[in-house]
Design a protein around this motif. Structure first.
Motif, PDB file in Angstrom:
ATOM      1  N   THR A 173     197.232  27.581  26.461  1.00 34.24           N
ATOM      2  CA  THR A 173     195.783  27.635  26.307  1.00 34.24           C
ATOM      3  C   THR A 173     195.376  26.655  25.216  1.00 34.24           C
TER       4      THR A 173
ATOM      5  N   GLU B  18     191.645  25.399  22.903  1.00 35.19           N
ATOM      6  CA  GLU B  18     190.219  25.425  22.607  1.00 35.19           C
ATOM      7  C   GLU B  18     189.797  23.986  22.292  1.00 35.19           C
TER       8      GLU B  18
ATOM      9  N   PHE C  60     195.078  26.505  30.391  1.00 36.14           N
ATOM     10  CA  PHE C  60     193.695  26.950  30.394  1.00 36.14           C
ATOM     11  C   PHE C  60     192.980  26.250  29.246  1.00 36.14           C
TER      12      PHE C  60
ATOM     13  N   ARG D 208     189.405  25.844  27.220  1.00 34.98           N
ATOM     14  CA  ARG D 208     188.060  26.354  26.966  1.00 34.98           C
ATOM     15  C   ARG D 208     187.231  25.243  26.318  1.00 34.98           C
TER      16      ARG D 208
ATOM     17  N   ILE E  84     185.879  27.830  31.121  1.00 36.85           N
ATOM     18  CA  ILE E  84     187.328  27.746  31.100  1.00 36.85           C
ATOM     19  C   ILE E  84     187.756  27.063  32.392  1.00 36.85           C
TER      20      ILE E  84
ATOM     21  N   TYR F   7     192.197  35.486  30.241  1.00 35.11           N
ATOM     22  CA  TYR F   7     191.578  34.482  29.378  1.00 35.11           C
ATOM     23  C   TYR F   7     190.076  34.530  29.624  1.00 35.11           C
TER      24      TYR F   7
END
Length: 362
Positions: A51, A53, A125, A127, A137, A355
């Motif tokens: 993941t 950000e 993933f 975001r 996402i 998520y």
């Protein structure tokens, strides 16, 4: 060593340290958003699944002013805008996938399911929260931007190319509940040639996630641009929104077609759905699994049944026409009411991860 030499060495050391600190401060000031983005990467699964950000501005508004009519032009923009000249190659091979929309039995909302089928693929993933767009996402196959078994983003140096990830989504959902997934079609690549700005397959997904709140907004957005298929292939998109509206957008002879469902549910695999002599391609067996099940259940499933349906339509490892070993790499169920996604990697349906579009509190 006499006092004078010691004093010179001390001053020299302080000077070097000061230069290093100044350089580090300048670097941090120039690239602090990129550094924060890379520091946000977490590994959730050994398949693997990561993941991230995305903390900075990836310049989508700027991109849509100039566009790109092929992967090379997209790469040039990403390299210049995001990677500060770091070399990048975007490679999107043939992929076979499945998507569907169904009503959520557990709420008044809807679920959007997606299988991504390809050879071994590390997933991420991502975001994003653009200043002038919707938070979202999206799932990225890191193999498309240069990662694989021998190179994964497990440290700052090896993670640099993930800064290109916003421009390589394959499915996703934004804060308005709009979902989109792309699927391969075995026909001539789309190459629209008018006076409109050019976009490619993955940049179309990025644009829709950033700017569209409904299916109708998404369709109107796509009409404003010339579509060019990535990787010299052809694709169609399934797009759905929080109201349960869904369409499959296809391009036949470079003309955009919009396929609307006859029922409250819709699915797509790897053949054209536009009425006429176009229903060639692959995935009719997977399509039948999806549609037959949804018909039996009046288009209503709960989240567990949605994942079970993706499992039923998943592909075990098999050799493709190109000689590669392909299988379902991830299965994800997007909950358009809770704005969360539940995913399993590598057909490990006993282990899932959730998520959310909303950034977790720190």
């Amino acid at each position: 060593m006499n006092k004078r030499i010691k004093r010179i060495l001390k001053i020299t050391g302080i000077t070097i340290l000061s230069v290093i600190l100044i350089f580090a401060g300048v670097f941090t000031g120039m690239f602090h958003r990129e550094v924060r983005t890379l520091n946000s990467i977490e590994k959730l699964d050994e398949h693997p699944l990561y993941t991230m950000e995305y903390k900075g501005d990836y310049g989508m508004d700027e991109f849509l002013e100039v566009g790109a009519c092929n992967d090379q032009e997209l790469v040039k923009f990403v390299v210049d805008r995001l990677l500060k000249g770091l070399p990048l190659e975007i490679n999107i091979p043939s992929l076979g996938c499945s998507t569907f929309l169904a009503k959520n039995e557990e709420s008044d909302g809807y679920l959007f399911g997606r299988n991504f089928d390809l050879n071994a693929s590390p997933g991420m993933f991502v975001r994003t929260q653009p200043e002038d767009g919707y938070a979202s996402i999206s799932m990225v196959n890191l193999g498309f931007i240069g990662y694989g078994e021998e190179k994964l983003p497990d440290n700052m140096k090896d993670a640099l190319l993930t800064l290109a990830a916003p421009y390589a989504p394959l499915d996703g959902m934004n804060e308005k509940g709009l979902c989109v997934g792309v699927l391969l079609i075995d026909t001539e690549p789309t190459n629209q040639q008018t006076e409109k700005i050019d976009i490619t397959t993955t940049t179309a997904i990025r644009m829709l996630l950033d700017q569209a709140a409904t299916v109708e907004e998404a369709v109107e957005l796509l009409k404003q641009y010339d579509m060019h298929s990535s990787a010299n292939s052809c694709y169609h998109f399934q797009i759905a929104d929080v109201s349960g509206n869904s369409v499959v957008v296809e391009y036949i002879d470079n003309e955009m077609k919009v396929v609307r469902p006859e029922e409250s549910y819709q699915a797509a695999t790897n053949f054209l759905l536009t009425p006429g002599d176009y229903d060639f391609g692959k995935g009719q067996d997977r399509y039948a699994i999806l549609m037959d099940t949804l018909e039996e259940q009046n288009g209503i499933v709960n989240s567990e049944e949605a994942m079970d349906l993706l499992q039923a339509a998943s592909q075990d490892p098999h050799r493709t026409d190109d000689g590669d070993i392909s299988a379902t790499q991830w299965s994800v169920v997007y909950d358009m009411e809770t704005l969360s996604a539940t995913i399993c990697m590598g057909q490990d349906y006993e282990n899932t991860y959730t998520y959310s579009v909303e950034e977790p509190e720190k």
